[in-house]
Design a protein around this motif. Structure first.
Motif, PDB file in Angstrom:
ATOM      1  N   ALA A 194       0.744  -1.309  -0.078  1.00  0.00           N
ATOM      2  CA  ALA A 194       0.188   0.049   0.068  1.00  0.00           C
ATOM      3  C   ALA A 194       0.961   1.272   0.137  1.00  0.00           C
ATOM      4  CB  ALA A 194      -0.963  -0.105   1.435  1.00  0.00           C
ATOM      5  N   GLY A 195       0.364   2.186  -0.742  1.00  0.00           N
ATOM      6  CA  GLY A 195       0.967   3.498  -0.520  1.00  0.00           C
ATOM      7  C   GLY A 195       0.193   4.690  -0.191  1.00  0.00           C
TER       8      GLY A 195
ATOM      9  N   CYS B  96      -6.785   7.851   1.667  1.00  0.00           N
ATOM     10  CA  CYS B  96      -7.404   7.673   0.323  1.00  0.00           C
ATOM     11  C   CYS B  96      -8.836   7.715   0.420  1.00  0.00           C
ATOM     12  CB  CYS B  96      -6.887   6.570  -0.290  1.00  0.00           C
ATOM     13  SG  CYS B  96      -6.946   5.016   1.002  1.00  0.00           S
TER      14      CYS B  96
ATOM     15  N   ASP C 188      -1.614   6.616   2.371  1.00  0.00           N
ATOM     16  CA  ASP C 188      -1.933   6.406   3.761  1.00  0.00           C
ATOM     17  C   ASP C 188      -1.276   5.003   4.384  1.00  0.00           C
ATOM     18  OD1 ASP C 188      -3.847   4.536   3.185  1.00  0.00           O
ATOM     19  OD2 ASP C 188      -5.418   5.748   3.698  1.00  0.00           O
ATOM     20  N   GLY C 189      -1.320   4.025   3.624  1.00  0.00           N
ATOM     21  CA  GLY C 189      -0.532   2.903   4.089  1.00  0.00           C
ATOM     22  C   GLY C 189      -1.257   1.979   5.060  1.00  0.00           C
ATOM     23  N   ALA C 190      -2.646   2.324   5.027  1.00  0.00           N
ATOM     24  CA  ALA C 190      -3.421   1.791   6.041  1.00  0.00           C
ATOM     25  C   ALA C 190      -4.254   0.466   5.793  1.00  0.00           C
ATOM     26  CB  ALA C 190      -4.835   2.761   6.183  1.00  0.00           C
ATOM     27  N   LEU C 191      -3.869  -0.057   4.715  1.00  0.00           N
ATOM     28  CA  LEU C 191      -4.354  -1.533   4.556  1.00  0.00           C
ATOM     29  C   LEU C 191      -3.852  -2.646   5.295  1.00  0.00           C
ATOM     30  CD1 LEU C 191      -6.391  -2.943   2.453  1.00  0.00           C
ATOM     31  CD2 LEU C 191      -4.596  -3.013   0.894  1.00  0.00           C
TER      32      LEU C 191
END
Ligand SMILES: Nc1ncnc2c1ncn2[C@@H]1O[C@H](COP(=O)(O)O)[C@@H](O)[C@H]1O
Ligand SMILES: Nc1ncnc2c1ncn2[C@@H]1O[C@H](COP(=O)(O)O)[C@@H](O)[C@H]1O
Ligand SMILES: Nc1ncnc2c1ncn2[C@@H]1O[C@H](COP(=O)(O)O)[C@@H](O)[C@H]1O
Ligand SMILES: Nc1ncnc2c1ncn2[C@@H]1O[C@H](COP(=O)(O)O)[C@@H](O)[C@H]1O
Ligand SMILES: [Mg+2]
Ligand SMILES: [Mg+2]
Ligand SMILES: [Mg+2]
Ligand SMILES: [Mg+2]
Ligand SMILES: [Mg+2]
Ligand SMILES: [Mg+2]
Ligand SMILES: [Mg+2]
Ligand SMILES: [Mg+2]
Lengths: 209, 209, 209, 209, 209, 209, 209, 209
Positions: D135-136, E179, D138-141
């Protein structure tokens, strides 16, 4: 200050003409020792080759010396790196050291993640009066080498890597925090500066005056 | 999600009373496995000791488990660090791993600047299903260990050091750029998190469901 | 590696008891040269003084040596700084250098903004085999000293200053970018490390083996 | 160390000729398993295709394998990302994992801001022995996926995004601070490294020796 | 500008006497609506309680209102956070919103790593005219909530966490890169500022003039 | 979630073909409202123009809408910036806002260093239900505008500037620390995101369901 | 260099005794103009008061002058700030300026978010030969003041604020990027340095020699 | 504000046509003093040369003035730098200063590492009413010059350098921490801004009104 060291021109950002005129002037003023041009573009190196002066060069490091190189009689520096990517910086260090009168042994296939190759280099390392270690990415190599030698070690971080290497910041910080004794650090990609340090370390004090 | 893992309370910033009531509630809800309290102050640990529950603790890591620890039958994790300063974090990892059912071997006198001690640990390393490497300052240890093992390696940077260590930023970047294969990284000082990763790595998939 | 150097204990974060037992063990193993304890608290230093061992200490640098200091016969290092605030770090360097067998000349009232005092120190500087320059805030001193000497110069940034000094980051970057030749850099506040570099630089190669 | 893993060449910054000669040498030394070239330019991949060796490649990830790929018999890794922009990194991970002998399931249309699609992937996720989340921005995934699985999760930040994404720094920090258990992190855009971790996690310990 | 909003005093770094005299002056000038004091120390809050004015306070958020609170007739804001550690900031937001005339629903047990609890809150979320999401560490919660609502979402990063949380930098960057659509961000720990935004969002335009 | 908002495609890093096929698919699925493509290259916009769909575009902002734009009946947003350099971002915001159904007033010749022009805009500002302020370099404009309005203000830092602007970091930090009430912030150069926030703020709650 | 300026001692990190002996020495060497001690602790100031020398001090700025202050005959500097929190730095500037012979007008209730108060100060501003603007948090004030004056403006960022103010980094960057002409910047919290600049600006060239 | 200063157009990011139309408009509005265009591309400068207006330009600094330059009657500024690399910024400062009516003396071969050349410039320095010092890399020059002059000194960091120069961050921090009195700083590479400060410093107050 009269140090007997080569004159040096930093080629980056200078036009071919600027380099030619600066080096001609320096050559006349200091005919007895070579002029170094670092970060010299292909064009600049070609132009220098086509003058009447004798030139030695290393394309990988984009470095060139004008005038005869000195006999390597000061002592020996070992220049280590892990391979392909760090070679331009390691070569800049090796070439500069030679231009300053050092013997150089180059070891360019050692890395922290393959300790056997590093340990195999111990005997060669033992012949050196000073060690330059070039590393990018994790910059861990100086810490490992530092534990194997008792001579001064100059660490050179490189901008090799991507992402969290942040253009050389990662290995720079690693090296500044090295837990091995006797390690000092120069700027990112500054193979030249490391070699000048090495030359000043290796030559005996008497040779200076 | 039913994972069979201990419940965990992050003790930092919680009052003794908050921890007591949270753990009591969790204990009732999950009587079959232990409750871990990490970053538990001396007062909190004292209060937990004086309840009727059986507690195990490690003062160095400020960690405590409430309830019987599981039999270590999942597999083995090796936890490495260089010594005194990194021990609190390494111990947090080791204690947590045991609470999650792993066997733990601790190796706490190895550093990159003294490769012989590291090489001497190879045989012990070979018995591990997973390796946790804890290091501050230059953070170089995981790169060296990574070249010696073929199992997953979890690197834990610590906030040990000063100046350009920048509170753990230096070893964090080192580890993210490690040139050894199979290295992944957790947050600075997060021995706990590394152990949870290790537990999930070591237990077989079947054991989960 | 047998280097003939003192053993060193990093005192920060260690209890008095830890230091006492480590130094006792080291003393027995290496009776022939001194043990250094850096960043030693007042309590630790008091405890070491009350053992039967001979101790030398410098409260300003919070450093102590156990066992007789060597005769300074390797050569001379000059340690420069601008004054009061940088003295703890400069003194750590000077004390360590002496414990490693160097003669030390200390020059502690020079700054870039007062060039006459710096120029007045040139004769003293000329006697040194190696120079350590300690500076906080703008960290400009090594660049100016670097133009006055032909021996290796080790620059030590300090955490002295406020605001945009960012805990020593400002002088660290200044020094890494020094436009003077022959400058290498150690970690912020690492007077100890600079002195180890100096000792390895100054002692002749023969003395090592 | 004999790990049975493919040899890997990092193609970035290497000339076509360098890659050809390195891979030829490796191929001869290790005929029994494939050679991977990552970050291989169009020219490099074209040159490799025109040798007599069988090659498999993925242009999106700029990755190529020389030699037959192994039968995927170690176990399964799930590789997740949000879509178009992160696909090059996710594909590098998936391709590498296959070259290391894993089965791979790719899920590339899930994002934290659309939880239903993520929840719909739960059954597929449940079949995996290890999960890689790319993931780019916010990188929340990884935090969301981490709450859905009980197997190890390797998070890969990407340099996708602009402004305060700072080239991947934002998702890197997010992932290091993930509040989900069992998450560890590799370098920005390092799909390759994540897959190596996954392979070492998934293969059983016995398979190693 | 006449906005009908409470007057606000930022209590941090002010002495009890300074706060008392400022609030007395403001009270006289604006008797018709309350005075808020944020970041008010225990001493300051005690001193305010012992004046003749009616005060309402929340010790967890260290906030106090002087004068009667308004009837909540503007609309509803939902304030979400993951629990214990983020509660001081979430409570500052909730208290401030009430002082500005909003109805507040607080949801303080939701996190990205436990999606079921978040999804269970959807109905409550649907009643809100605006949503404030408070999160530290990975700061991932706003991205997940952002996918569940169609009203404006204000994200508040907190300084909760350690290591690579860097005092709130990590969740700040996460949130700026969210996002999910419709997310805007305020300063780290600025629950107060988020509530002012929410109040301005929720009140109808007509109410202003 | 059914929000009645346009579908949006982020054009950066997508090929013309990818954008064409994504928009065609979205158009079929959501014929009732426009599709926005942001950061659309000249080629992409040309290709979209040559389809049979009606398109509206703004080359300065590199944005295009496919399908008829809605009647602006939700309310009014004012978009402010200082001029030439910030116009691409301000225009992205204005165009997006219109595509979401807002009336837009653009004020693009105001700066903090020329307060009279800003004060002259007060009457226009007073007609807005929400304000978007776009600024690079010092990013001071939102603080000044924030003191002039009582409606929500969304601040957009831009990457305009050089040196210590650090690609938009400077105005981003300025805006997060704005001492004016009611200011929230979106990512650097994210005019699109600011407009989505504005649309959600401006439309009445009833319009949503 | 003979500049006719007061001697200055930086009190931070110096013991009372160190300050007493340094000031006594300076007093004897330079009896004709005052000695300034900045960042002087309560104890240091008390000790200086109890010597026989006449002292003037400002507790808010922790600054003290030994010896008679000069008649303010060089010209006028205006020192502006927003209030309570920035006052210590603004007062350090004002006190220093007076010790250097300037007249000072202090304006300490102006902020960018309340332009009317700032505009009301224009007449006072017009009397100044130089302006010092002190601001924390968003640091926007110098940009607004810069548009109102035609004399040199020195901006002083302060460490006031929290979160993304990052100890003064935010206003420092704002000020370096100020879009108003004629603005230069000194270190965070350096009211003293700003006043020295102002004194050198204001005194006529003739007065120097 | 009527300051009698030239109008200035920031040429970067503007098309030739934009610059032509802006300058034509400004020329008509302010026929009595020149228009400056900074950061003007070769094309822009060629286009301006081919109008009927008299233009003066400096290609090294990419700067051009439209209209007759003023007689230099305000006073003198000295502009110092170390040479080739910093010349574009130093020249931008010198050219701007002349356009603002100052006499300029340029000293462009001084560096901290060669103090004799700097000391040789003292007499020239003594004639200046204000000094601008331009330096990249270590940024040490302003500290050394600051000790030699008693007039205001404006320091300009440049983006010259590589590695840990970080695009000018290193000299910027150096200069902000300068231990010489009377130094203030402008943005990286902002020779223009330094000259505006100098002009405002040098002109007498009376000349303004
Ligand atoms: N030392 C630690 N470092 C990082 N995370 C932790 C630590 N201890 C506990 N946790 C996590 O924090 C969660 C509990 O947080 P809390 O509800 O605040 O007690 C657990 O589920 C763990 O995942
Ligand atoms: N002040 C210091 N700064 C950096 N490194 C030090 C310092 N003092 C000791 N050391 C190093 O720390 C090692 C000892 O660390 P420890 O085993 O923790 O006492 C020594 O071998 C030294 O190389
Ligand atoms: N200029 C932009 N900046 C930030 N986010 C955007 C932008 N344009 C579109 N988006 C978001 O990106 C999503 C679409 O991404 P993608 O699927 O890659 O086209 C949309 O739902 C928007 O929320
Ligand atoms: N090289 C430069 N660096 C910083 N600011 C500049 C520069 N050149 C012009 N400026 C400023 O930019 C303003 C004009 O900007 P613009 O309206 O975009 O042309 C002028 O008033 C100057 O204050
Ligand atoms: Mg390496
Ligand atoms: Mg280590
Ligand atoms: Mg200094
Ligand atoms: Mg994502
Ligand atoms: Mg969270
Ligand atoms: Mg602006
Ligand atoms: Mg302000
Ligand atoms: Mg310089």
């Amino acid at each position: 200050l009269r140090t007997g060291e080569p004159e040096v021109v930093y080629g980056a950002g200078k036009t071919v003409d600027q380099v030619l005129s600066i080096t001609a002037r320096l050559r006349q003023a200091h005919p007895e020792h070579p002029i170094l041009v670092t970060r010299a573009s292909d064009e600049t190196r070609a132009a220098l080759r086509s003058t009447s002066e004798p030139v030695t060069e290393d394309p990988l490091a984009a470095i060139v010396a004008i005038g005869a190189l000195p006999t390597p009689n000061l002592g020996t520096v070992a220049v280590l790196c892990a391979g392909t990517s760090d070679l331009p910086v390691a070569t800049e260090a090796a070439f500069t050291a030679r231009a300053f009168g050092l013997s150089v042994v180059e070891i360019s296939d050692v890395g922290v993640a393959g300790l056997h190759r590093l340990l195999a280099a111990r005997e060669t390392l033992a012949t050196a009066d000073c060690v330059i270690v070039v590393a990018g990415m994790d910059g861990a190599l100086p810490s490992a080498v530092g534990g194997l030698v008792a001579v001064p070690l100059i660490a050179v971080p490189t901008s090799v890597g991507y992402g969290a290497a942040f253009g050389g910041l990662a290995p720079l910080l690693t090296m500044l925090n090295s837990c091995a004794p006797g390690v000092s650090v120069v700027n990112i990609d500054n193979g030249f500066g490391a070699a000048v340090c090495a030359a000043r370390i290796v030559r005996t004090k008497g040779a200076l005056t």
